[in-house]
Design a protein around this motif. Structure first.
Motif, PDB file in Angstrom:
ATOM      1  N   PRO A 207      -7.708 -39.555  32.418  1.00  0.00           N
ATOM      2  CA  PRO A 207      -6.435 -38.980  31.961  1.00  0.00           C
ATOM      3  C   PRO A 207      -5.457 -40.098  31.620  1.00  0.00           C
ATOM      4  N   VAL A 208      -4.808 -40.000  30.470  1.00  0.00           N
ATOM      5  CA  VAL A 208      -3.879 -41.048  30.035  1.00  0.00           C
ATOM      6  C   VAL A 208      -2.649 -40.435  29.378  1.00  0.00           C
ATOM      7  N   GLU A 209      -1.556 -41.200  29.402  1.00  0.00           N
ATOM      8  CA  GLU A 209      -0.361 -40.846  28.639  1.00  0.00           C
ATOM      9  C   GLU A 209      -0.360 -41.679  27.367  1.00  0.00           C
ATOM     10  N   VAL A 210      -0.152 -41.000  26.240  1.00  0.00           N
ATOM     11  CA  VAL A 210      -0.213 -41.665  24.937  1.00  0.00           C
ATOM     12  C   VAL A 210       1.157 -41.643  24.277  1.00  0.00           C
ATOM     13  N   LEU A 211       1.591 -42.788  23.791  1.00  0.00           N
ATOM     14  CA  LEU A 211       2.814 -42.898  23.008  1.00  0.00           C
ATOM     15  C   LEU A 211       2.446 -43.241  21.571  1.00  0.00           C
ATOM     16  N   GLY A 212       3.085 -42.553  20.623  1.00  0.00           N
ATOM     17  CA  GLY A 212       2.817 -42.880  19.229  1.00  0.00           C
ATOM     18  C   GLY A 212       2.580 -41.681  18.333  1.00  0.00           C
ATOM     19  N   LEU A 213       2.417 -40.487  18.914  1.00  0.00           N
ATOM     20  CA  LEU A 213       2.215 -39.302  18.087  1.00  0.00           C
ATOM     21  C   LEU A 213       3.513 -38.908  17.385  1.00  0.00           C
ATOM     22  N   SER A 214       3.375 -38.173  16.281  1.00  0.00           N
ATOM     23  CA  SER A 214       4.532 -37.799  15.466  1.00  0.00           C
ATOM     24  C   SER A 214       5.386 -36.706  16.105  1.00  0.00           C
ATOM     25  N   GLY A 215       4.852 -35.982  17.070  1.00  0.00           N
ATOM     26  CA  GLY A 215       5.608 -34.918  17.721  1.00  0.00           C
ATOM     27  C   GLY A 215       4.895 -34.417  18.960  1.00  0.00           C
ATOM     28  N   CYS A 216       5.494 -33.429  19.625  1.00  0.00           N
ATOM     29  CA  CYS A 216       4.906 -32.848  20.830  1.00  0.00           C
ATOM     30  C   CYS A 216       3.833 -31.834  20.456  1.00  0.00           C
ATOM     31  N   THR A 217       2.759 -31.831  21.197  1.00  0.00           N
ATOM     32  CA  THR A 217       1.640 -30.919  20.953  1.00  0.00           C
ATOM     33  C   THR A 217       1.588 -29.852  22.048  1.00  0.00           C
ATOM     34  N   LYS A 218       0.676 -28.908  21.882  1.00  0.00           N
ATOM     35  CA  LYS A 218       0.534 -27.838  22.858  1.00  0.00           C
ATOM     36  C   LYS A 218      -0.592 -28.155  23.846  1.00  0.00           C
ATOM     37  N   SER A 219      -0.441 -27.660  25.046  1.00  0.00           N
ATOM     38  CA  SER A 219      -1.505 -27.816  26.045  1.00  0.00           C
ATOM     39  C   SER A 219      -2.767 -27.128  25.543  1.00  0.00           C
ATOM     40  N   GLY A 220      -3.900 -27.834  25.641  1.00  0.00           N
ATOM     41  CA  GLY A 220      -5.168 -27.285  25.180  1.00  0.00           C
ATOM     42  C   GLY A 220      -5.539 -27.688  23.767  1.00  0.00           C
ATOM     43  N   ASP A 221      -4.626 -28.362  23.042  1.00  0.00           N
ATOM     44  CA  ASP A 221      -4.944 -28.813  21.680  1.00  0.00           C
ATOM     45  C   ASP A 221      -6.068 -29.850  21.717  1.00  0.00           C
ATOM     46  N   LEU A 222      -6.949 -29.777  20.731  1.00  0.00           N
ATOM     47  CA  LEU A 222      -8.058 -30.725  20.634  1.00  0.00           C
ATOM     48  C   LEU A 222      -7.571 -32.051  20.082  1.00  0.00           C
ATOM     49  N   VAL A 223      -8.051 -33.140  20.651  1.00  0.00           N
ATOM     50  CA  VAL A 223      -7.706 -34.493  20.199  1.00  0.00           C
ATOM     51  C   VAL A 223      -8.917 -35.106  19.511  1.00  0.00           C
ATOM     52  N   LEU A 224      -8.719 -35.618  18.307  1.00  0.00           N
ATOM     53  CA  LEU A 224      -9.792 -36.251  17.540  1.00  0.00           C
ATOM     54  C   LEU A 224      -9.348 -37.623  17.068  1.00  0.00           C
ATOM     55  N   GLY A 225     -10.292 -38.564  17.066  1.00  0.00           N
ATOM     56  CA  GLY A 225     -10.009 -39.902  16.566  1.00  0.00           C
ATOM     57  C   GLY A 225     -10.400 -40.042  15.102  1.00  0.00           C
ATOM     58  N   PHE A 226      -9.656 -40.860  14.349  1.00  0.00           N
ATOM     59  CA  PHE A 226      -9.949 -41.090  12.930  1.00  0.00           C
ATOM     60  C   PHE A 226      -9.939 -42.585  12.642  1.00  0.00           C
TER      61      PHE A 226
ATOM     62  N   ASN B 277       0.891 -47.140  22.856  1.00  0.00           N
ATOM     63  CA  ASN B 277       0.778 -47.558  24.248  1.00  0.00           C
ATOM     64  C   ASN B 277      -0.071 -46.553  25.016  1.00  0.00           C
ATOM     65  N   LEU B 278      -0.800 -47.047  26.015  1.00  0.00           N
ATOM     66  CA  LEU B 278      -1.616 -46.212  26.893  1.00  0.00           C
ATOM     67  C   LEU B 278      -1.185 -46.452  28.335  1.00  0.00           C
ATOM     68  N   LEU B 279      -0.924 -45.357  29.071  1.00  0.00           N
ATOM     69  CA  LEU B 279      -0.539 -45.469  30.474  1.00  0.00           C
ATOM     70  C   LEU B 279      -1.505 -44.655  31.321  1.00  0.00           C
ATOM     71  N   ASP B 280      -1.925 -45.226  32.469  1.00  0.00           N
ATOM     72  CA  ASP B 280      -2.828 -44.498  33.352  1.00  0.00           C
ATOM     73  C   ASP B 280      -2.035 -43.555  34.255  1.00  0.00           C
ATOM     74  N   ASP B 281      -2.704 -42.936  35.240  1.00  0.00           N
ATOM     75  CA  ASP B 281      -2.038 -41.967  36.099  1.00  0.00           C
ATOM     76  C   ASP B 281      -1.046 -42.603  37.055  1.00  0.00           C
ATOM     77  N   HIS B 282      -0.997 -43.942  37.098  1.00  0.00           N
ATOM     78  CA  HIS B 282      -0.005 -44.658  37.910  1.00  0.00           C
ATOM     79  C   HIS B 282       1.083 -45.267  37.032  1.00  0.00           C
ATOM     80  N   GLU B 283       1.113 -44.827  35.757  1.00  0.00           N
ATOM     81  CA  GLU B 283       2.085 -45.300  34.757  1.00  0.00           C
ATOM     82  C   GLU B 283       1.985 -46.802  34.514  1.00  0.00           C
TER      83      GLU B 283
ATOM     84  N   THR C 243       0.114 -36.314  27.411  1.00  0.00           N
ATOM     85  CA  THR C 243      -0.899 -36.547  28.445  1.00  0.00           C
ATOM     86  C   THR C 243      -2.182 -35.878  27.994  1.00  0.00           C
ATOM     87  N   LEU C 244      -3.256 -36.653  27.898  1.00  0.00           N
ATOM     88  CA  LEU C 244      -4.528 -36.075  27.454  1.00  0.00           C
ATOM     89  C   LEU C 244      -5.685 -36.587  28.302  1.00  0.00           C
ATOM     90  N   LEU C 245      -6.786 -35.857  28.215  1.00  0.00           N
ATOM     91  CA  LEU C 245      -7.996 -36.223  28.939  1.00  0.00           C
ATOM     92  C   LEU C 245      -9.069 -36.579  27.920  1.00  0.00           C
TER      93      LEU C 245
END
Length: 363
Positions: A150-169, A133-139, A108-110
């Motif tokens: 705020p969205v739920e993201v599927l596709g990352l290689s593992g679980c991250t920590k709260s507060g981690d920075l998200v960058l696009g490439f 896949n992208l899911l909104d706050d109503h799934e 879940t990221l913002l």
């Protein structure tokens, strides 16, 4: 409270506006005027009293004033002309992540700037991947998410920590290179922190130590933080809690090997040991406590912890009695007739007979 004062000081030093929410106003003893007067000591002046700080009176329980708080935040944003770019590199922050048994890591990221789309390549902390896949706050599935979403993201290689920075490439190769480097750095740090010197370990296992080690796994980072915090609260003069390793996901064979080597307790909240790990737990006789209810886990952990700790015998005086007479009973046993003068005497209590300040019998 101290944290409130600290937050006010940080906001003032940063030169950002302060929007205040006074909570629990639904309680009969609530005194909002007193709170406002206390805030003035720290140069936070309510707008209604001629200041420039917007204050809302809310109740999380009843929902009172929440709409007004949101309006105040939006009003402040309009005054400051707060706008985030919808184009350019995607930036955001991780709110929470969890491991789903069927769908894998869910983050879940913002989104803070840019536009996150299905198929975008992102890096979050030390994990990377292409958004499946992208899911909104109503799934509900959505195609893209802009700033403030705020969205739920599927596709990352593992679980991250709260507060981690998200960058696009632009390419997955770029994200993978940075991810590999960060994972290597994290592994080296963990190895240094958890490095077990064989001599020190042998000495520790052969002395009467009160150190108790734990390896903690949970389904989300929020649950993990709560579990470790409750474990650390078990620290006292006899027990020194040590968290050897922690992470999101099921209990693995490497966790079991480390637990067997360090004589640690495996803790799993809302996660189960992997099939191979269950076999290792049985073969190496590792203590494993896991389940879906955190307080049930804590109760079982307290029992297992006490089994690992060599606590000294602590005497507690329950009562006193005065010997009035003695006589010989059956099988020539000496029986003492006593009068209880303080407290009480119970079956199986240990008795100490004292005469002229000296102990003459104990049993």
């Amino acid at each position: 409270k101290d944290q409130t004062v600290e937050s006010i000081k940080q906001a003032q030093e940063a030169g950002v506006p302060i929007v205040v929410a006074i909570s629990k106003v639904d309680k009969p003893e609530a005194n909002t005027e007193q709170v406002k007067q206390a805030l003035m000591q720290y140069d936070v002046m309510p707008e209604e009293w001629g200041g420039d700080n917007l204050i809302s009176e809310i109740s999380a329980k009843s929902g009172q004033g929440v709409d007004g708080l949101l309006e105040n935040i939006l009003l402040q944003a309009e005054i400051l002309d707060c706008k985030a770019p919808t184009d350019g590199q995607v930036r955001g922050v991780v709110v929470e992540s969890r491991m789903d048994k069927y769908r894998g890591p869910i983050t879940t990221l913002l989104v803070q700037s840019g536009t996150l789309k299905k198929g975008s390549v992102i890096l979050a902390g030390a994990e990377y991947g292409k958004v499946r896949n992208l899911l909104d706050d109503h799934e509900k599935q959505i195609k893209q998410a802009g700033p403030g979403t705020p969205v739920e993201v599927l596709g990352l290689s593992g679980c991250t920590k709260s507060g981690d920075l998200v960058l696009g490439f632009k390419t997955e190769k770029e994200a993978k290179q940075i991810s590999s480097r960060r994972q290597k750095e994290n592994t080296e740090v963990n190895l240094r922190q958890n490095e077990l010197d064989p001599k020190a370990l042998f000495a520790q296992l052969n002395k009467k130590s009160h150190d108790v080690a734990y390896i903690v796994r949970a389904d989300t980072h929020g649950s993990l933080e709560a579990m470790t915090m409750l474990l650390e609260q078990m620290n006292n003069e006899w027990i020194n809690v040590k968290i050897l390793n922690q992470g999101v996901g099921p209990i693995s064979t490497s966790d079991c090997d480390m637990a067997a080597l360090a004589n640690a307790i495996l803790v799993g909240f809302n996660v189960e040991p992997q099939p191979a790990a269950e076999k290792t737990i049985r073969e190496k006789d590792v203590v494993s406590v896991h389940g879906p209810v955190i307080y049930d886990i804590l109760d079982r952990l307290k029992v297992e912890t006490l089994r690992k700790v060599d606590l000294p015998d602590i005497e507690e005086e329950r009562g006193r009695a005065k010997v009035k007479a003695t006589f010989t009973g059956k099988k020539r046993q000496l029986v003492a007739g006593c009068e209880v003068t303080e407290g009480k005497m119970e079956l199986n209590n240990v008795l100490r007979v004292v005469r002229d300040g000296e102990t003459v019998h104990e049993g």
